[in-house]
Design an enzyme around this catalytic site. Structure first.
Site, PDB file in Angstrom:
ATOM      1  N   GLY A  10      72.145  30.574  16.908  1.00  0.00           N
ATOM      2  CA  GLY A  10      70.929  30.053  17.535  1.00  0.00           C
ATOM      3  C   GLY A  10      69.841  31.115  17.583  1.00  0.00           C
ATOM      4  O   GLY A  10      70.003  32.222  17.058  1.00  0.00           O
ATOM      5  N   PHE A  11      68.763  30.745  18.222  1.00  0.00           N
ATOM      6  CA  PHE A  11      67.582  31.610  18.284  1.00  0.00           C
ATOM      7  C   PHE A  11      67.895  32.948  18.974  1.00  0.00           C
ATOM      8  O   PHE A  11      67.762  34.018  18.366  1.00  0.00           O
ATOM      9  CB  PHE A  11      66.480  30.813  18.992  1.00  0.00           C
ATOM     10  CG  PHE A  11      65.392  31.616  19.597  1.00  0.00           C
ATOM     11  CD1 PHE A  11      64.659  32.511  18.842  1.00  0.00           C
ATOM     12  CD2 PHE A  11      65.077  31.459  20.949  1.00  0.00           C
ATOM     13  CE1 PHE A  11      63.631  33.253  19.423  1.00  0.00           C
ATOM     14  CE2 PHE A  11      64.062  32.178  21.523  1.00  0.00           C
ATOM     15  CZ  PHE A  11      63.348  33.089  20.759  1.00  0.00           C
ATOM     16  N   ASP A  31      79.857  29.254  16.359  1.00  0.00           N
ATOM     17  CA  ASP A  31      78.739  28.320  16.514  1.00  0.00           C
ATOM     18  C   ASP A  31      79.112  27.030  15.788  1.00  0.00           C
ATOM     19  O   ASP A  31      79.690  27.084  14.699  1.00  0.00           O
ATOM     20  CB  ASP A  31      77.468  28.928  15.898  1.00  0.00           C
ATOM     21  CG  ASP A  31      76.198  28.286  16.431  1.00  0.00           C
ATOM     22  OD1 ASP A  31      75.329  29.007  16.943  1.00  0.00           O
ATOM     23  OD2 ASP A  31      76.069  27.041  16.313  1.00  0.00           O
ATOM     24  N   GLY A  36      71.951  25.426  16.316  1.00  0.00           N
ATOM     25  CA  GLY A  36      71.751  26.698  15.611  1.00  0.00           C
ATOM     26  C   GLY A  36      71.624  26.435  14.122  1.00  0.00           C
ATOM     27  O   GLY A  36      71.776  25.297  13.678  1.00  0.00           O
ATOM     28  N   ALA A 117      75.077  32.999  29.840  1.00  0.00           N
ATOM     29  CA  ALA A 117      73.644  32.688  29.886  1.00  0.00           C
ATOM     30  C   ALA A 117      73.414  31.485  30.792  1.00  0.00           C
ATOM     31  O   ALA A 117      73.978  30.418  30.576  1.00  0.00           O
ATOM     32  CB  ALA A 117      73.129  32.385  28.484  1.00  0.00           C
ATOM     33  N   TYR A 149      70.371  19.344  33.125  1.00  0.00           N
ATOM     34  CA  TYR A 149      70.504  20.683  32.536  1.00  0.00           C
ATOM     35  C   TYR A 149      70.735  21.729  33.626  1.00  0.00           C
ATOM     36  O   TYR A 149      71.667  22.536  33.555  1.00  0.00           O
ATOM     37  CB  TYR A 149      69.242  20.997  31.722  1.00  0.00           C
ATOM     38  CG  TYR A 149      69.293  22.324  31.019  1.00  0.00           C
ATOM     39  CD1 TYR A 149      70.262  22.585  30.055  1.00  0.00           C
ATOM     40  CD2 TYR A 149      68.372  23.317  31.322  1.00  0.00           C
ATOM     41  CE1 TYR A 149      70.301  23.809  29.419  1.00  0.00           C
ATOM     42  CE2 TYR A 149      68.406  24.545  30.678  1.00  0.00           C
ATOM     43  CZ  TYR A 149      69.375  24.781  29.723  1.00  0.00           C
ATOM     44  OH  TYR A 149      69.426  25.995  29.084  1.00  0.00           O
ATOM     45  N   LYS A 153      74.195  23.945  34.303  1.00  0.00           N
ATOM     46  CA  LYS A 153      74.163  25.404  34.235  1.00  0.00           C
ATOM     47  C   LYS A 153      74.555  26.010  35.575  1.00  0.00           C
ATOM     48  O   LYS A 153      75.176  27.072  35.631  1.00  0.00           O
ATOM     49  CB  LYS A 153      72.772  25.881  33.815  1.00  0.00           C
ATOM     50  CG  LYS A 153      72.514  25.697  32.341  1.00  0.00           C
ATOM     51  CD  LYS A 153      73.584  26.416  31.555  1.00  0.00           C
ATOM     52  CE  LYS A 153      73.163  26.872  30.209  1.00  0.00           C
ATOM     53  NZ  LYS A 153      74.199  27.696  29.568  1.00  0.00           N
TER      54      LYS A 153
END
Ligand code: UDP
Length: 322
Positions: A10-11, A31, A36, A117, A149, A153
């Site tokens: 991914g980024f 991944d 991604g 994350a 979301y 998280k």
């Protein structure tokens, strides 16, 4: 150090892989290439200290094999982007919660230091700016899909801290605030790559709402330095850190600056939220992190200012468009 990066294609993950390989670490990427892209890691394929496994987190044997060889895990794999989450809430919940659950089990089996994350979204509708790590978190009701979301998280944070408290897993939570930079895609709704592409193609920049909402944008290169700095830090175990810029900008100013830096003639259009997202969408007016905790821990502060971030993204998109 051998680091396993989930979501490493991914980024953010691909920039992290780059930085860790450059400082001499070994990197494994896991991944499933859902959001991604193989393109992001193409330049590392064949590197003697790099490996890539295309698999999902619920593929127990792939994850377990990779965790058994890793000293540390950076868990970035997640459902991303407001649009994707609004369209597929079930998938979001499963990816974010079940994925992290599987990841923590593997980390516990092999005693890996784990960096998870999380997101500034967990602060929700709090107005106690700037947001500090031990603040109360104020989420909206569950029939408003945007909160899926943040809720998933936040549950990841609880799961992770429980693994630390009950089983001694060396673990750190990173709440990332609006990370931007080259390789980020606008496909999932993120504002800056969308504005940059709109400006370069001479299309109108679409500002949602009145554009007076603010965000703080942090260059991925800075974020990656923060993550790299937390790897191996035993004193960061059991802690939560905000990672982001504290330079606040309105989305209107952001649109104007993008047009200016891209030397574009694009007009700026304003689109009501219920047209941009869904009826009843709850937007956050301001979001600013308190970042002294991570500064005290590893001496980190962001170094890239917004014009420089924009120039970097504009150069990258220009190359991609030609
Ligand atoms: N936004 C916008 N135009 C777009 C995409 C987003 O004006 O094409 C706004 C969005 O409503 C929000 C801000 O830009 O106020 C940041 O949006 P993004 O999805 O990048 O991040 P987040 O909402 O998670 O902060």
């Amino acid at each position: 150090m051998h680091v396993l990066i989930t979501g490493g294609a991914g980024f953010i993950g691909s920039h992290l892989a780059d930085a860790l390989l450059n400082r001499g670490d070994s990197v494994s990427v896991l991944d499933n290439l859902s959001t991604g892209s193989a393109e992001n890691i193409r330049s590392f394929l064949g590197h003697p200290r790099f490996s890539f496994t295309q698999a999902a987190l619920d593929d127990g044997s792939a994850l377990d094999g990779l965790a058994s060889r890793a000293d540390a895990i950076v868990h970035l794999a997640a459902a991303v982007g407001v649009h994707l989450i609004l369209e597929r809430p079930t998938q979001t919940i499963e990816t974010n919660v079940l994925g992290t659950h599987a990841l923590l089990a593997a980390a516990r089996r092999h005693g890996c230091q784990t960096l998870i994350a999380s997101t500034s979204e967990v602060y929700g509708k709090s107005e106690a700016l700037p947001f500090s790590e031990n603040d109360d978190l104020i989420l909206g009701p569950p029939d408003r899909t945007r909160w899926v979301y943040a809720a998933t998280k936040l549950l990841d944070e609880f799961l992770a801290l429980a693994a630390h408290q009950e089983f001694g897993l060396p673990l750190t939570i990173m709440r990332l605030f609006n990370v931007v930079g080259p390789r980020q895609t606008g496909r999932f709704g993120m504002v800056l790559p969308r504005f940059v592409r709109q400006a370069l193609q001479g299309r109108p920049l679409t500002v949602y709402g009145d554009g007076m909402q603010t965000r703080c944008f942090c260059h991925v290169g800075d974020v990656v330095q923060a993550i790299a700095g937390l790897l191996g830090r035993t004193t960061a175990s059991g802690q939560i850190y905000n990672i982001g810029s504290n330079h606040e900008v309105t989305i209107r100013e952001l649109a104007e600056l993008t047009v200016d830096r891209a030397d574009s003639r694009s007009p700026i259009h304003y689109l009501p939220y219920d047209q941009a997202y869904a009826a009843g969408f709850e937007e956050l007016r301001r979001r600013v992190p308190e970042i002294s905790k991570i500064a005290d821990e590893i001496g980190w502060t962001p170094t890239h200012l917004l014009p420089e971030i924009l120039d970097d993204m504009i150069d990258f998109e220009r190359d991609r468009l030609t």
